[in-house]
Scaffold this motif. Structure first.
Motif, mmCIF file in Angstrom:
data_model
loop_
_atom_site.group_PDB
_atom_site.id
_atom_site.type_symbol
_atom_site.label_atom_id
_atom_site.label_comp_id
_atom_site.label_asym_id
_atom_site.label_seq_id
_atom_site.Cartn_x
_atom_site.Cartn_y
_atom_site.Cartn_z
ATOM 1 N N PHE A 81 0.849 -1.105 -0.066
ATOM 2 C CA PHE A 81 -0.001 0.101 -0.004
ATOM 3 C C PHE A 81 0.971 1.361 0.099
ATOM 4 O O PHE A 81 1.619 1.323 0.948
ATOM 5 N N LYS A 82 0.918 1.977 -1.035
ATOM 6 C CA LYS A 82 1.680 3.413 -1.022
ATOM 7 C C LYS A 82 0.554 4.671 -0.838
ATOM 8 O O LYS A 82 -0.529 4.608 -1.353
ATOM 9 N N TYR A 83 1.187 5.303 0.270
ATOM 10 C CA TYR A 83 -0.010 6.376 0.436
ATOM 11 C C TYR A 83 0.995 7.681 0.411
ATOM 12 O O TYR A 83 2.201 7.756 0.475
ATOM 13 N N GLY A 84 0.019 8.841 0.276
ATOM 14 C CA GLY A 84 0.761 10.246 0.333
ATOM 15 C C GLY A 84 0.738 10.854 1.837
ATOM 16 O O GLY A 84 0.556 10.095 2.599
ATOM 17 N N ASN A 85 1.393 11.772 1.724
ATOM 18 C CA ASN A 85 1.426 12.673 2.789
ATOM 19 C C ASN A 85 -0.033 12.917 3.413
ATOM 20 O O ASN A 85 -0.799 13.304 2.625
ATOM 21 N N SER A 86 -0.104 12.812 4.530
ATOM 22 C CA SER A 86 -1.546 12.855 5.455
ATOM 23 C C SER A 86 -1.172 13.803 6.516
ATOM 24 O O SER A 86 -0.233 13.844 7.011
#
Length: 173
Positions: A81-86
């Motif tokens: 799972f790749k996620y961006g800045n949050s």
């Protein structure tokens, strides 16, 4: 004799086509059952207070704190799972008192990624709340956290599906 060779070629093609169809059916059944993409689990670990100052006057009670926590992203899928800045937001009585950035990253397949974050919180945004003075006197400050991660789950470098993980917790310090 000449027709017999063509019949053998046709049989061979039918067997190859049947084999390909059976393999495709197995792959589809496998992907619909075992490889089903699930939502992520986003959680806070232990929260520790690194610094804290409180002022409890009758007119304007206030607090300032620096919290350290371990934020975990658990992928229960068979793909990463790749996620961006949050961001994670801490609230007191529904009003935001602090935010921190969760840096972009990647949770590997069937594993948990742990990220240490520091959150500075302050009561500067609060209106004159009579409960704040009472909570400071009691030594218990009830905070709520909200975080949401959005990204894509990658299965076998073929299937990419958007998913998100959400966290809502109540903390008391």
């Amino acid at each position: 004799m000449k027709g017999e060779g063509n019949r053998n070629k046709a049989k061979c093609l039918v067997y190859i086509a049947a084999f390909v169809l059976v393999q495709m059916a197995i792959i589809v059944a496998f992907s619909l059952t075992v490889m089903r993409i699930k939502s992520l689990k986003v959680q806070f670990g232990a929260v520790s207070v690194k610094s804290m100052s409180t002022i409890n006057t009758t007119t304007v009670p206030s607090f300032n704190m620096r919290l350290m926590t371990q934020f975990t992203v658990k992928s229960t899928n068979f793909g990463h799972f790749k996620y961006g800045n949050s961001t994670v937001t801490l609230l007191y009585g529904g009003t935001p008192v602090g935010t921190a950035v969760i840096p972009m990253g990647r949770a590997k397949a069937r594993q948990t990624r742990k990220v240490n974050i520091a959150i500075d919180i302050s009561s500067d945004q609060l209106s004159s709340d009579t409960n704040l003075g009472n909570d400071i006197n009691s030594g218990v400050l009830i905070l709520t956290s909200e975080a949401r991660l959005s990204g894509k789950v990658h299965l076998m470098k073929i299937i990419k599906k958007k998913k998100s993980g959400r966290n809502e917790l109540h903390h008391s310090n």
